[in-house]
Design a protein around this motif. Structure first.
Motif, mmCIF file in Angstrom:
data_model
loop_
_atom_site.group_PDB
_atom_site.id
_atom_site.type_symbol
_atom_site.label_atom_id
_atom_site.label_comp_id
_atom_site.label_asym_id
_atom_site.label_seq_id
_atom_site.Cartn_x
_atom_site.Cartn_y
_atom_site.Cartn_z
ATOM 1 N N GLU A 1 -10.365 27.393 16.204
ATOM 2 C CA GLU A 1 -11.451 27.923 17.032
ATOM 3 C C GLU A 1 -11.562 29.440 16.925
ATOM 4 O O GLU A 1 -10.591 30.133 16.594
ATOM 5 C CB GLU A 1 -11.268 27.496 18.487
ATOM 6 C CG GLU A 1 -10.013 28.011 19.151
ATOM 7 C CD GLU A 1 -9.708 27.281 20.453
ATOM 8 O OE1 GLU A 1 -9.552 27.964 21.485
ATOM 9 O OE2 GLU A 1 -9.606 26.043 20.431
ATOM 10 N N ASP A 2 -12.758 29.941 17.241
ATOM 11 C CA ASP A 2 -13.014 31.372 17.108
ATOM 12 C C ASP A 2 -12.887 32.144 18.421
ATOM 13 O O ASP A 2 -13.201 33.328 18.479
ATOM 14 C CB ASP A 2 -14.378 31.647 16.461
ATOM 15 C CG ASP A 2 -15.552 31.010 17.198
ATOM 16 O OD1 ASP A 2 -15.380 30.536 18.338
ATOM 17 O OD2 ASP A 2 -16.669 30.975 16.617
ATOM 18 N N ARG A 3 -12.414 31.478 19.453
ATOM 19 C CA ARG A 3 -12.160 32.172 20.718
ATOM 20 C C ARG A 3 -10.836 32.927 20.621
ATOM 21 O O ARG A 3 -9.906 32.484 19.948
ATOM 22 C CB ARG A 3 -12.099 31.146 21.859
ATOM 23 C CG ARG A 3 -11.806 31.723 23.230
ATOM 24 C CD ARG A 3 -11.908 30.606 24.265
ATOM 25 N NE ARG A 3 -10.993 29.511 23.978
ATOM 26 C CZ ARG A 3 -9.738 29.439 24.440
ATOM 27 N NH1 ARG A 3 -9.254 30.414 25.196
ATOM 28 N NH2 ARG A 3 -8.981 28.409 24.145
ATOM 29 N N VAL A 4 -10.752 34.045 21.293
ATOM 30 C CA VAL A 4 -9.480 34.754 21.424
ATOM 31 C C VAL A 4 -8.702 34.068 22.539
ATOM 32 O O VAL A 4 -9.172 33.992 23.675
ATOM 33 C CB VAL A 4 -9.694 36.243 21.759
ATOM 34 C CG1 VAL A 4 -8.350 36.948 21.931
ATOM 35 C CG2 VAL A 4 -10.528 36.921 20.673
ATOM 36 N N ILE A 5 -7.541 33.536 22.224
ATOM 37 C CA ILE A 5 -6.793 32.709 23.166
ATOM 38 C C ILE A 5 -6.552 33.449 24.475
ATOM 39 O O ILE A 5 -6.216 34.635 24.500
ATOM 40 C CB ILE A 5 -5.448 32.250 22.542
ATOM 41 C CG1 ILE A 5 -4.871 31.062 23.318
ATOM 42 C CG2 ILE A 5 -4.465 33.396 22.440
ATOM 43 C CD1 ILE A 5 -5.604 29.787 23.109
ATOM 44 N N GLY A 6 -6.796 32.749 25.574
ATOM 45 C CA GLY A 6 -6.571 33.323 26.895
ATOM 46 C C GLY A 6 -7.698 34.176 27.417
ATOM 47 O O GLY A 6 -7.575 34.784 28.476
#
Length: 248
Positions: free
Chosen positions: A110-115
């Motif tokens: 995924e391309d979200r920054v974790i957290g």
């Protein structure tokens, strides 16, 4: 089965349906139901081991579970590794190689920054996709453009988000992605707009009220995931059954 063989299962004429699992036992059950491939869900797999989602499950524990699943089935296995359990490319490559060696043929990345609620810059995410693909995995490139608003209680079915997803998909394909995962998108008018404009197999996550698998295929969808739905349903059934017997 090779990565190319797995990629060939992604076609709108007959979408690849993934009823997401969380351990070796659930993998066997889904395989016996006639699945063409097995896929984990990050929330489900973590929850089955007593961890929260969001890379809270240690990567070594994830690998152990993946080995158990791979050893219990004779089907291609794709694993949701969220953002890859690494902030740097070297660590990401090491994790991808270990995942491949544990028996996975593909992964969600995924391309979200974790957290956080932020998405990575396209160029940075492309470097990460390329690294995992070069390590030998089929990369199902997930964009959280739609899931973020959905989780925030907003309507994710917006044309401007589809346009952003189309732009990201073009770069992700050039970086080696084998598919585009757009969890949260559900509008039957917007789905074909995305599928027609993207030169990658499009993966939709099933949500309540969505059309049949065949109808989604007719819209251009090549892969349909169930996400945490099967896990949640199984755990609710277990809780309800336990309550019935404990209160008897």
């Amino acid at each position: 089965m090779t990565r190319d063989d797995f990629a060939a299962h992604h076609r709108a004429a007959e979408p690849l349906v993934l009823f997401n699992i969380w351990d070796a036992g659930s993998a066997r059950a889904v395989a016996e139901a006639g699945a063409k491939a097995i896929a984990t869900g990050s929330l489900s797999l973590a929850g089955a081991q007593g961890f929260d989602d969001g890379e809270q499950m240690p990567f070594d524990a994830l690998l152990t579970t993946v080995r158990q699943i791979a050893g219990a089935i004779d089907l291609p296995l794709t694993v949701d590794i969220e953002t890859g359990y690494a902030s740097d490319l070297e660590g990401l490559v090491q994790n991808a190689v270990q995942l491949r060696d544990a028996g996975a043929i593909g992964c969600n990345l995924e391309d979200r920054v974790i957290g956080t609620e932020e998405l990575r810059e396209v160029s940075e995410q492309c470097d990460r996709i390329r690294a995992v693909s070069d390590a030998g995995l089929f990369v199902n490139a997930r964009t959280d453009l739609f899931l973020g608003p959905l989780m925030a209680g907003q309507d994710p079915n917006r044309e401007e988000l589809v346009e952003q997803a189309i732009e990201r998909a073009a770069h992700y394909k050039d970086a080696g992605a084998g598919g585009l995962f757009v969890p949260g998108l559900s509008d039957p008018d917007l789905i074909p707009s995305l599928c027609d404009a993207v030169d990658l197999p499009v993966n939709i996550m099933r949500l309540d009220g969505m059309a049949s698998n065949a109808a989604l295929g007719a819209l251009g969808v090549a892969r349909i995931s169930h996400g945490p739905g099967p896990w949640r349903a199984a755990m609710q059934m277990l809780t309800d059954e336990a309550r019935t017997h404990l209160e008897a």
